[in-house]
Design a protein around this motif. Sequence first.
Motif, PDB file in Angstrom:
ATOM      1  N   GLU A 835      35.214  57.789  39.184  1.00 22.10           N
ATOM      2  CA  GLU A 835      35.600  58.425  40.435  1.00 22.10           C
ATOM      3  C   GLU A 835      36.257  57.416  41.365  1.00 22.10           C
ATOM      4  OE1 GLU A 835      35.433  61.665  41.987  1.00 22.10           O
ATOM      5  OE2 GLU A 835      35.594  61.976  39.828  1.00 22.10           O
ATOM      6  N   ALA A 836      35.674  56.215  41.434  1.00 20.49           N
ATOM      7  CA  ALA A 836      36.252  55.160  42.275  1.00 20.49           C
ATOM      8  C   ALA A 836      37.654  54.800  41.794  1.00 20.49           C
ATOM      9  CB  ALA A 836      35.344  53.929  42.253  1.00 20.49           C
ATOM     10  N   LEU A 837      37.838  54.743  40.469  1.00 15.84           N
ATOM     11  CA  LEU A 837      39.155  54.431  39.913  1.00 15.84           C
ATOM     12  C   LEU A 837      40.166  55.517  40.270  1.00 15.84           C
ATOM     13  CD1 LEU A 837      40.977  52.661  38.141  1.00 15.84           C
ATOM     14  CD2 LEU A 837      40.148  53.940  36.157  1.00 15.84           C
ATOM     15  N   ARG A 838      39.741  56.790  40.167  1.00 17.08           N
ATOM     16  CA  ARG A 838      40.637  57.893  40.508  1.00 17.08           C
ATOM     17  C   ARG A 838      41.107  57.782  41.956  1.00 17.08           C
ATOM     18  NH1 ARG A 838      40.103  62.265  43.325  1.00 17.08           N
ATOM     19  NH2 ARG A 838      37.838  62.001  43.565  1.00 17.08           N
ATOM     20  N   ILE A 839      40.164  57.485  42.846  1.00 20.84           N
ATOM     21  CA  ILE A 839      40.505  57.379  44.267  1.00 20.84           C
ATOM     22  C   ILE A 839      41.430  56.186  44.511  1.00 20.84           C
ATOM     23  CG2 ILE A 839      39.539  56.953  46.564  1.00 20.84           C
ATOM     24  CD1 ILE A 839      36.948  58.331  45.496  1.00 20.84           C
ATOM     25  N   LEU A 840      41.149  55.090  43.821  1.00 19.18           N
ATOM     26  CA  LEU A 840      41.955  53.884  44.003  1.00 19.18           C
ATOM     27  C   LEU A 840      43.367  54.079  43.493  1.00 19.18           C
ATOM     28  CD1 LEU A 840      41.690  50.958  45.042  1.00 19.18           C
ATOM     29  CD2 LEU A 840      41.150  50.253  42.716  1.00 19.18           C
ATOM     30  N   GLU A 841      43.501  54.689  42.316  1.00 17.70           N
ATOM     31  CA  GLU A 841      44.842  54.932  41.757  1.00 17.70           C
ATOM     32  C   GLU A 841      45.630  55.887  42.641  1.00 17.70           C
ATOM     33  OE1 GLU A 841      44.173  54.251  36.970  1.00 17.70           O
ATOM     34  OE2 GLU A 841      43.803  56.247  37.831  1.00 17.70           O
ATOM     35  N   LYS A 842      44.946  56.797  43.262  1.00 20.76           N
ATOM     36  CA  LYS A 842      45.600  57.747  44.155  1.00 20.76           C
ATOM     37  C   LYS A 842      46.154  57.029  45.387  1.00 20.76           C
ATOM     38  CE  LYS A 842      44.658  62.078  46.640  1.00 20.76           C
ATOM     39  NZ  LYS A 842      43.614  63.075  46.959  1.00 20.76           N
ATOM     40  N   ALA A 843      45.417  56.004  45.858  1.00 14.92           N
ATOM     41  CA  ALA A 843      45.864  55.247  47.034  1.00 14.92           C
ATOM     42  C   ALA A 843      47.116  54.436  46.731  1.00 14.92           C
ATOM     43  CB  ALA A 843      44.751  54.333  47.524  1.00 14.92           C
ATOM     44  N   ALA A 844      47.110  53.710  45.597  1.00 16.23           N
ATOM     45  CA  ALA A 844      48.287  52.982  45.088  1.00 16.23           C
ATOM     46  C   ALA A 844      49.029  52.210  46.179  1.00 16.23           C
ATOM     47  CB  ALA A 844      49.233  53.950  44.378  1.00 16.23           C
ATOM     48  N   THR A 845      48.359  51.246  46.805  1.00 18.21           N
ATOM     49  CA  THR A 845      49.012  50.455  47.859  1.00 18.21           C
ATOM     50  C   THR A 845      49.965  49.414  47.306  1.00 18.21           C
ATOM     51  OG1 THR A 845      47.228  48.817  47.915  1.00 18.21           O
ATOM     52  CG2 THR A 845      46.984  50.756  49.321  1.00 18.21           C
ATOM     53  N   GLY A 846      49.698  48.934  46.091  1.00 19.07           N
ATOM     54  CA  GLY A 846      50.582  47.947  45.474  1.00 19.07           C
ATOM     55  C   GLY A 846      50.428  46.531  45.984  1.00 19.07           C
ATOM     56  N   SER A 847      49.430  46.255  46.807  1.00 22.37           N
ATOM     57  CA  SER A 847      49.210  44.897  47.309  1.00 22.37           C
ATOM     58  C   SER A 847      48.543  44.045  46.233  1.00 22.37           C
ATOM     59  CB  SER A 847      48.327  44.931  48.553  1.00 22.37           C
ATOM     60  OG  SER A 847      47.031  45.385  48.221  1.00 22.37           O
ATOM     61  N   GLU A 848      48.543  42.751  46.449  1.00 24.66           N
ATOM     62  CA  GLU A 848      47.904  41.841  45.501  1.00 24.66           C
ATOM     63  C   GLU A 848      46.404  42.109  45.417  1.00 24.66           C
ATOM     64  OE1 GLU A 848      47.290  37.012  44.830  1.00 24.66           O
ATOM     65  OE2 GLU A 848      48.715  37.767  46.334  1.00 24.66           O
ATOM     66  N   GLU A 849      45.767  42.344  46.573  1.00 17.94           N
ATOM     67  CA  GLU A 849      44.339  42.638  46.588  1.00 17.94           C
ATOM     68  C   GLU A 849      44.054  43.944  45.844  1.00 17.94           C
ATOM     69  OE1 GLU A 849      40.702  43.229  49.835  1.00 17.94           O
ATOM     70  OE2 GLU A 849      42.759  42.876  50.504  1.00 17.94           O
ATOM     71  N   TYR A 850      44.938  44.934  46.030  1.00 16.42           N
ATOM     72  CA  TYR A 850      44.778  46.223  45.338  1.00 16.42           C
ATOM     73  C   TYR A 850      44.843  46.017  43.830  1.00 16.42           C
ATOM     74  CZ  TYR A 850      46.269  50.739  43.392  1.00 16.42           C
ATOM     75  OH  TYR A 850      46.389  51.862  42.621  1.00 16.42           O
ATOM     76  N   ASP A 851      45.805  45.227  43.370  1.00 19.97           N
ATOM     77  CA  ASP A 851      45.960  44.994  41.932  1.00 19.97           C
ATOM     78  C   ASP A 851      44.724  44.291  41.356  1.00 19.97           C
ATOM     79  OD1 ASP A 851      48.439  46.176  41.958  1.00 19.97           O
ATOM     80  OD2 ASP A 851      49.523  44.283  42.226  1.00 19.97           O
ATOM     81  N   GLN A 852      44.202  43.324  42.079  1.00 21.44           N
ATOM     82  CA  GLN A 852      43.015  42.612  41.588  1.00 21.44           C
ATOM     83  C   GLN A 852      41.811  43.542  41.496  1.00 21.44           C
ATOM     84  OE1 GLN A 852      42.595  39.390  44.360  1.00 21.44           O
ATOM     85  NE2 GLN A 852      44.221  38.146  43.436  1.00 21.44           N
ATOM     86  N   THR A 853      41.614  44.371  42.544  1.00 21.03           N
ATOM     87  CA  THR A 853      40.493  45.317  42.531  1.00 21.03           C
ATOM     88  C   THR A 853      40.636  46.314  41.388  1.00 21.03           C
ATOM     89  OG1 THR A 853      40.341  45.115  44.942  1.00 21.03           O
ATOM     90  CG2 THR A 853      39.203  46.969  43.929  1.00 21.03           C
ATOM     91  N   LEU A 854      41.858  46.785  41.164  1.00 17.36           N
ATOM     92  CA  LEU A 854      42.123  47.742  40.088  1.00 17.36           C
ATOM     93  C   LEU A 854      41.778  47.141  38.724  1.00 17.36           C
ATOM     94  CD1 LEU A 854      43.314  50.641  39.901  1.00 17.36           C
ATOM     95  CD2 LEU A 854      45.517  49.575  39.393  1.00 17.36           C
ATOM     96  N   GLN A 855      42.175  45.907  38.501  1.00 17.43           N
ATOM     97  CA  GLN A 855      41.895  45.257  37.222  1.00 17.43           C
ATOM     98  C   GLN A 855      40.402  45.061  37.014  1.00 17.43           C
ATOM     99  OE1 GLN A 855      44.178  41.645  37.126  1.00 17.43           O
ATOM    100  NE2 GLN A 855      46.136  42.706  37.434  1.00 17.43           N
ATOM    101  N   LEU A 856      39.690  44.641  38.064  1.00 21.17           N
ATOM    102  CA  LEU A 856      38.242  44.447  37.954  1.00 21.17           C
ATOM    103  C   LEU A 856      37.541  45.767  37.644  1.00 21.17           C
ATOM    104  CD1 LEU A 856      37.608  41.989  40.946  1.00 21.17           C
ATOM    105  CD2 LEU A 856      37.365  41.469  38.518  1.00 21.17           C
TER     106      LEU A 856
END
Length: 868
Positions: A835-856
Amino acid sequence: MPFLESAPSSVPWSTVRRAACALLVVLIVAVAYGPVFAAGFVYDDQLVVLRDPAIAHFDVSALLTQPLWDFYSPEAAASVGYWRPGASLVLALTYALAGPSATAFHVVSLALHAAAACAAWVLARRIARSDAVGFAVALLFAVHPVHVESVAWISAIGDPAFGLCALLALERHLAWRESDARGESPRTSPWAAGALLLAGLAAKELAVGVVLAVLVLDFAGGYRVRDWRAYKPYIAALAVYVVARMFVFHSVWGGFDRTTTEFGVTAGRLMLLRAEILGLGVRFAVWPTDLRLFHPFAPDASQGGLAVPLAACAAWIALCIWLAWCRQRALFAAAALVLAPLAVLVLRVGALGQFPFSERYLYLPVFGIALFWVLLARHFLPSAVGVALLAIATAAGAWATRAQAKTWHDDDVLFRTAVERSPRTPYAHIILGRNLLERYRTSSDPELLREASREFDQALALLLAAQRGDGSILGLSDDHVQANVGLGWSMLYITEADGTRDFAPAEEVFRMAAERYPTSEEAWTGLGVARMERHDLAGAEEAFANALRQNDRFVEARRNLGRLHMQAGDYAAARAAFEEALRYEPDGVDTLLLLGGSLERSGDDAGARARFDRAAELAPRDARPHVQRAILDAKAGRTPEARRELDIALELDPSNSEAYLTRGKIQAANGEKNGALVSFRRACDLAPNSFEAHYNAGILTLQLESVPQAMPYLLRAYESQPDATLGKQLGDAIRNLPLASSEAFLQLATSDADRNDFDGALAWIANALELQPEDGPTLYLQGAMRREKGDLAGARESLRKAVAQMPENFTAQDALAGVLAQLGDKAGALEHSREALRILEKAATGSEEYDQTLQLLRRRIDSLSKEG
């Protein structure tokens, strides 16, 4: 005479005409360097002039027997081989007569430069037997733009001082040579030149170039080089100087073996560096454009832009050889005098610092280039053309000098210009960042803080590029220390400004810097301040002790140690720490104010007043001493005097929050509650993290208005509480108020959470949930606090309720997944992670911090899936 065979004679000028023209030289110097009169202490002036106890106290014994940087730190004492008692005595005498007045020091420096220009006239007249030539050389020498660093920078006062002695020594040498060659009874003695050489050496080591210049003049003049009578005075002067240095440095090497910079390059690159220094000297003497504070050293010769300086060096040496071959003796002497004084620099390039070429090294060579151009014009141009060109060159030089002098107005202008002209020099960004931090400390301007952080980030980026092989950048370990320490301070001040009080990240930066560079007193001091902000007084004291073990003269460590004792209520220890700091920074305004504060709190109001008066005398444009005197006046019941002091303070600095806070207290004490409330609120606007301002504003608002209007001030005061005792007292008072806002309780809980006071946070959360049981953010914070306390079951319960209220909240879903994983519920953890991944992918900010959180998060989901 042989030396002047190719130089036509001219009719000597009258004494009146010489005096008039000398006065004109002085006036031109004053005009060209006009901006310097309004300049302050910059760069090393803060240390060399203002922090050297020997200069402030006119300690002649120390000035004569101690190396220049011994007062600062053991590291400087061990690595810097400068001993300049003559220059130090000039600085000390100026300080004794005028105090810490930058204008007085600038006047002395300009006077020395004007005198040196007149000495250049006398020497040029001796060589060319022409007052016209001498006057022309004096003009060009006086306004040559490369002199600005030597003349505008107070710390470089040794340059005009030694230059004056060196030029007079050469003139006296030639005077004796001429009288001796004619067989006349000598009117002067070579020992006069030797004495002037010794005086020049006492001002700066570069005066040793006089010996090479003497040999050049003797060779060009056809005098017998083997006539040792001429050189005995110089040998004696050098011997006295070297022996004196042996005693000063307690070494047979006399400090000449000391190395300030290890470049870490091959011997071949260091050989090229020697030619580079000579070539840069020629280039800037001939064409003084693109002047800058820092001329960086490139470790990789292929990336160092060496073509121009190496070509200039080779061409000028070839020119000197050709002139000697053609028996153009005067022109040869002039051309050779450009290189001869520079030759001593290349003997030990490791003693020149990380910027081995500086414009101030050209103080004496400029005489050679000025003489060369004037002789060239005299030989090959009509008089009218030569005069016109001289006028144009003088005007252009004065204009360029004036423009360059403006860059030395203050640290901000100087360092911004340095970054602009040397953008790939890490040290330039570091010193600009440090200056911005200093300005932020007095102004609280957030833009200065953001800019400082950017400068330290840029310095670290350049240092990283150097580590990765960029051979155009020199990255020294000290630069790494300073950049990391500067970044730590930026983070600490940003934390103060945003009110989160989470100093852990800044503490971590300082801790890593101290561990990696354990001899850095700056890193240990920063760590101590970060710990002090976190109320870890024992840890802070340990860090300051480590800093002082590395350098017991480090003023910042002693000053902050005093602040630590103040915070602990030990005013006697605080006073001792501040007084010790003043030993190493005589008349330090910040330290005087802190010392006065410690004396006032311990009951010594008279002692406090004396310190505040001295601070006001030293810094007449600083509002802080007036505020402190107002506090003393108010304490003694002298309300009119206190109000006058505050009026002066606010006239000097309309944004001084302490002045408004003090005014509010005086008004409140006199029953002027409405006026006091206005003053307190203005103090809150100017100091958003001031506990005292917000507390007073909140209490008065409660009395004059209502609870809802008072709450923003009281909540901010609670967030800014300086210690747990005051925080508890304020918290108890707030609990007794008729609050009907769960948001206020949540804000109070967040403040305690930021301070890691989990019990306090949970108590406020309970109050908030009584008013609004299903509030998602409050439930999330309750879950986070329970998790921090190890209550995983309670955390799961709270986070489930939070997710139910905020199903699209990534943080709540992610936190619940983490708690479920800790409890061994892999399936539940996987469900909420997805669920957290779904919400995060929906946000898709594209920042470096976003990419790191997505990978983790994706890695965690993969791991949970495999385990399931």
